[in-house]
Design a protein around this motif. Structure first.
Motif, PDB file in Angstrom:
ATOM      1  N   HIS A  24       0.819  -1.195   0.000  1.00  0.00           N
ATOM      2  CA  HIS A  24       0.000   0.000   0.000  1.00  0.00           C
ATOM      3  C   HIS A  24       0.858   1.253   0.000  1.00  0.00           C
ATOM      4  O   HIS A  24       1.898   1.309   0.632  1.00  0.00           O
ATOM      5  N   ARG A  25       0.392   2.260  -0.724  1.00  0.00           N
ATOM      6  CA  ARG A  25       1.128   3.504  -0.864  1.00  0.00           C
ATOM      7  C   ARG A  25       0.251   4.665  -0.417  1.00  0.00           C
ATOM      8  O   ARG A  25      -0.954   4.687  -0.661  1.00  0.00           O
ATOM      9  N   VAL A  26       0.866   5.626   0.229  1.00  0.00           N
ATOM     10  CA  VAL A  26       0.145   6.785   0.765  1.00  0.00           C
ATOM     11  C   VAL A  26       0.472   8.002  -0.085  1.00  0.00           C
ATOM     12  O   VAL A  26       1.622   8.186  -0.496  1.00  0.00           O
ATOM     13  N   PHE A  53      -2.198   7.292  -7.264  1.00  0.00           N
ATOM     14  CA  PHE A  53      -3.281   8.192  -7.676  1.00  0.00           C
ATOM     15  C   PHE A  53      -4.529   7.448  -8.152  1.00  0.00           C
ATOM     16  O   PHE A  53      -5.331   7.992  -8.899  1.00  0.00           O
ATOM     17  N   HIS A  54      -4.674   6.202  -7.697  1.00  0.00           N
ATOM     18  CA  HIS A  54      -5.885   5.427  -7.999  1.00  0.00           C
ATOM     19  C   HIS A  54      -6.410   4.887  -6.671  1.00  0.00           C
ATOM     20  O   HIS A  54      -6.000   3.821  -6.220  1.00  0.00           O
ATOM     21  N   PRO A  55      -7.291   5.620  -6.000  1.00  0.00           N
ATOM     22  CA  PRO A  55      -7.764   5.218  -4.675  1.00  0.00           C
ATOM     23  C   PRO A  55      -8.579   3.928  -4.723  1.00  0.00           C
ATOM     24  O   PRO A  55      -9.606   3.864  -5.395  1.00  0.00           O
ATOM     25  N   ARG A  84     -15.234   6.546   0.751  1.00  0.00           N
ATOM     26  CA  ARG A  84     -14.865   5.147   1.036  1.00  0.00           C
ATOM     27  C   ARG A  84     -13.384   4.904   0.834  1.00  0.00           C
ATOM     28  O   ARG A  84     -12.728   4.260   1.659  1.00  0.00           O
ATOM     29  N   TYR A  85     -12.827   5.381  -0.278  1.00  0.00           N
ATOM     30  CA  TYR A  85     -11.442   5.068  -0.599  1.00  0.00           C
ATOM     31  C   TYR A  85     -10.507   6.280  -0.560  1.00  0.00           C
ATOM     32  O   TYR A  85      -9.310   6.132  -0.782  1.00  0.00           O
ATOM     33  N   ASP A 213       2.248   9.562 -12.743  1.00  0.00           N
ATOM     34  CA  ASP A 213       0.817   9.284 -12.815  1.00  0.00           C
ATOM     35  C   ASP A 213       0.490   8.467 -14.063  1.00  0.00           C
ATOM     36  O   ASP A 213       1.269   8.403 -15.013  1.00  0.00           O
ATOM     37  N   GLY A 214      -0.666   7.814 -14.052  1.00  0.00           N
ATOM     38  CA  GLY A 214      -1.052   6.962 -15.170  1.00  0.00           C
ATOM     39  C   GLY A 214      -0.518   5.551 -15.070  1.00  0.00           C
ATOM     40  O   GLY A 214      -0.593   4.782 -16.034  1.00  0.00           O
TER      41      GLY A 214
END
Length: 275
Positions: A24-26, A53-55, A84-85, A213-214
């Motif tokens: 997991h990344r913050v 950048f994709h919750p 939620r995410y 990103d992407g």
């Protein structure tokens, strides 16, 4: 069921308190990093996720974050919502210069097994452990007792008008970034130089990964991985503009008792603009 909940709580606590976990990344992602005019609003997303950048995992609590103005004054987070995410919020920029949005924490953490082989984690999700509390809460003769000092920092910078450097001063606590290139002054084709410090000392050997990103839409990884030199410095250069996520990790055996190791992480989201 109880065991499953405990394992989940431990995993989530590690994601929030120590981004060393690869699962997991913050990140704090601003809608943009540079704006102009007399005042402007910027919206932020903050999450603990499997991808950049994709919750898709857990909403990071926005109430843990602080915002500092170019003059060093605290700024209110507005229109906060926990989804939620992801959590979302706004910050109004009314003063020319660079604002910092961040969270910094330090804690003592411990892992062990009880007589039945059940795993335990202390101090628990979202809590900070001190030495005094450790001796009260953790059995000193526990099986496989592992005690660490952790320090974690999460940052992003946004600027109204021209960038300023007043919010990038070191305080000598945990793993910190000295931005030799201002995070809001990064352009394609030009070197971006950063320097890392651990507890005020140059953090040689800091491991760094940078992801554009992407990520979700790429067939192959384009992550940049590098190690800081003897002065804690790294140099980056990108051909493509966009938002970038940087995570740095540092570990050594210079912890104070009762810990045997200290681990630190630093996360920065910054934008690279077309030249």
């Amino acid at each position: 069921m109880k065991k499953t909940l405990l394992i989940g709580a431990i995993a989530l606590a590690l994601a929030l308190a120590s981004p060393f976990s690869q699962a997991h990344r913050v990140w704090i992602k601003p809608s943009t990093t540079s704006v102009s005019g007399d005042s402007e609003w910027i919206t932020f997303d903050v999450a603990v996720a499997n991808g950049i950048f994709h919750p898709d995992h857990f909403a990071y609590p926005a109430e843990r974050l602080s915002v500092v103005s170019p003059s060093g004054e605290p700024v209110d987070i507005q229109n906060q919502q926990k989804l939620r995410y992801r959590s979302v919020f706004d910050v109004e920029l009314t003063q020319s210069g660079t604002y910092k949005v961040f969270n910094a924490s330090q804690s003592l953490v411990a892992f062990w097994k009880d007589e039945d082989g059940e795993r335990h984690f202390w101090p628990g999700r979202g809590k900070t452990g001190t030495v005094e509390e450790f001796y009260k809460a953790v059995p000193q003769d526990a099986n496989e007792l592992n005690v660490m000092q952790t320090a974690n920092r999460l940052e992003t910078y946004v600027t109204l008008g021209a960038p300023t450097a007043g919010n990038n001063k070191l305080n000598g606590q945990g793993l910190e970034l000295k931005a030799l290139t201002h995070p809001n002054d990064a352009y394609t084709g030009e070197p971006i130089d950063f320097q890392f410090f651990m507890s005020g000392n140059e953090a040689q050997g800091t491991k760094v990964i940078v992801v554009k990103d992407g990520e979700k839409y790429r067939d192959t990884t384009s992550d940049v991985e590098l190690v800081a030199d003897e002065q804690g410095k790294i140099s980056l250069q990108f051909d493509e503009p966009g938002m970038y996520w940087l995570e740095a990790e540092y570990e050594d055996d210079k912890a104070k008792a009762p810990a045997k190791k200290r681990r630190a992480s630093y996360v920065l989201v910054f934008e690279v603009l077309p030249l």
